[in-house]
Design an enzyme around this catalytic site. Structure first.
Site, PDB file in Angstrom:
ATOM      1  CG  ASP A   8      -1.682   1.197   1.467  1.00 47.27           C
ATOM      2  OD1 ASP A   8      -2.309   1.654   0.492  1.00 47.27           O
ATOM      3  OD2 ASP A   8      -1.698   1.731   2.599  1.00 47.27           O
ATOM      4  CG  LEU A   9       1.583   5.715  -1.873  1.00 48.85           C
ATOM      5  CD1 LEU A   9       3.078   5.526  -2.040  1.00 48.85           C
ATOM      6  CD2 LEU A   9       1.010   6.434  -3.101  1.00 48.85           C
ATOM      7  CG  ASP A  10      -1.900   7.480   0.532  1.00 51.19           C
ATOM      8  OD1 ASP A  10      -0.968   8.226   0.215  1.00 51.19           O
ATOM      9  OD2 ASP A  10      -2.921   7.335  -0.158  1.00 51.19           O
ATOM     10  CB  THR A  16       0.493  10.674   1.787  1.00 48.36           C
ATOM     11  OG1 THR A  16       0.798   9.303   1.584  1.00 48.36           O
ATOM     12  CG2 THR A  16       1.459  11.531   1.019  1.00 48.36           C
ATOM     13  CE  LYS A  44      -4.807   6.361   9.091  1.00 43.81           C
ATOM     14  NZ  LYS A  44      -3.904   5.961  10.175  1.00 43.81           N
ATOM     15  CB  SER A 115      -2.105   3.146  -3.718  1.00 43.45           C
ATOM     16  OG  SER A 115      -2.694   4.335  -3.218  1.00 43.45           O
ATOM     17  CB  ALA A 116      -7.613   3.352  -2.584  1.00 42.78           C
ATOM     18  CB  SER A 117      -4.065   7.393  -3.681  1.00 44.33           C
ATOM     19  OG  SER A 117      -3.863   8.729  -4.094  1.00 44.33           O
ATOM     20  CE  LYS A 146      -5.932  -0.752  -0.959  1.00 43.37           C
ATOM     21  NZ  LYS A 146      -4.788   0.034  -0.484  1.00 43.37           N
ATOM     22  CD  GLU A 170      -3.626  -1.631   2.838  1.00 40.25           C
ATOM     23  OE1 GLU A 170      -3.659  -0.764   3.735  1.00 40.25           O
ATOM     24  OE2 GLU A 170      -4.000  -1.424   1.689  1.00 40.25           O
ATOM     25  CG  ASP A 171      -1.851   2.455   6.567  1.00 39.89           C
ATOM     26  OD1 ASP A 171      -2.261   2.054   5.447  1.00 39.89           O
ATOM     27  OD2 ASP A 171      -2.087   3.599   6.983  1.00 39.89           O
TER      28      ASP A 171
END
Ligand code: BG6
Ligand code: MG
Length: 224
Positions: A8-10, A16, A44, A115-117, A146, A170-171
């Site tokens: 995941d990214l953020d 971010t 998130k 990422s969902a972004s 997600k 993932e966070d």
């Protein structure tokens, strides 16, 4: 056999997640809704428009805005978020992550992003790590966000690997659910209250070494 790592990214590669929170707080304040960090956990990993719906529902305001007005609010949030992104530099990569990415690539594993972004390409460029991913899932191109597994499954397909061959990190609660649903080995980072359903829990990105992740996978699946 482990063939790939999907991140995941953020909140995993860079912080971010806090910029998203700041931007939603400002957007919500403009319509007299107050957001706190506990509620923010529910946002998130969740797409932009669905996040707005959750914010409006939390205040019983979901029917107060037309679809066009909701789109405008989401755009305002995104514009503020993008202004925060201007400060991003490679220094914003979270502790331990640069080493992990390097070790994954050096050991010959494939590296993917889920990422969902829709801002992910901009973020990766600002962090100067846009060239190292072998496959990036496209949130414009999945049916379900997600906690559905779609983004992780698309990343695995782009890498040419099967879900059981992936370790994914993932966070967010929604992200861990997505990984588990995809049939991958899940690694949760951060407050264990939110990532407790992960196969392996770590409290900070500093603990995400390639060695520890492989060991954790082997404890569940046996030696490679
Ligand atoms: C996720 C974040 O990575 O991306 C969410 O955790 C965010 O908070 C989502 O809403 C969508 O991001 P963007 O940049 O497309 O608005
Ligand atoms: Mg995240």
């Amino acid at each position: 056999m482990i063939k790939a790592f999907i991140l995941d990214l953020d909140g995993v590669i860079t912080d971010t997640a806090d910029f998203h929170f700041q931007a939603w707080k400002k957007c919500a304040a403009s319509i007299n809704i107050t957001l706190d960090s506990t509620f923010n956990e529910q946002l998130k990993g969740i797409s932009r428009l669905e996040s707005l719906e959750r914010i409006l529902r939390s205040a019983g305001r979901q029917d107060d805005f037309t679809a066009i007005e909701k789109e405008q609010l989401a755009n305002e949030k995104n514009n503020f978020y993008k202004s925060l992104l201007l400060q991003l530099t490679p220094d914003y990569i979270l502790p331990g992550i640069r080493q992990l990415l390097t070790d994954i690539k050096d050991a010959g594993y494939k590296l993917g992003l889920a990422s969902a972004s829709k801002n992910a390409p901009t973020v990766l460029r600002a962090l100067e790590i846009d060239g190292i991913f072998d496959g990036i899932a496209d949130p414009n191109n999945v049916t379900n966000g997600k906690p559905a597994p779609d983004l992780f499954l698309q990343a695995a397909a782009k890498l040419g690997v099967r879900p059981v061959e992936c370790i994914a990190i993932e966070d967010a609660k929604s992200g861990i659910e997505a990984i588990n649903e995809a049939g991958m080995f899940s690694v949760g980072v951060g407050d264990r209250a939110f990532v407790q359903e992960a196969d392996f829990l770590t409290s900070s990105t500093n603990e995400l070494s390639l060695h520890s992740l492989i060991k954790a996978w082997q404890r569940k699946n046996g030696p490679e």
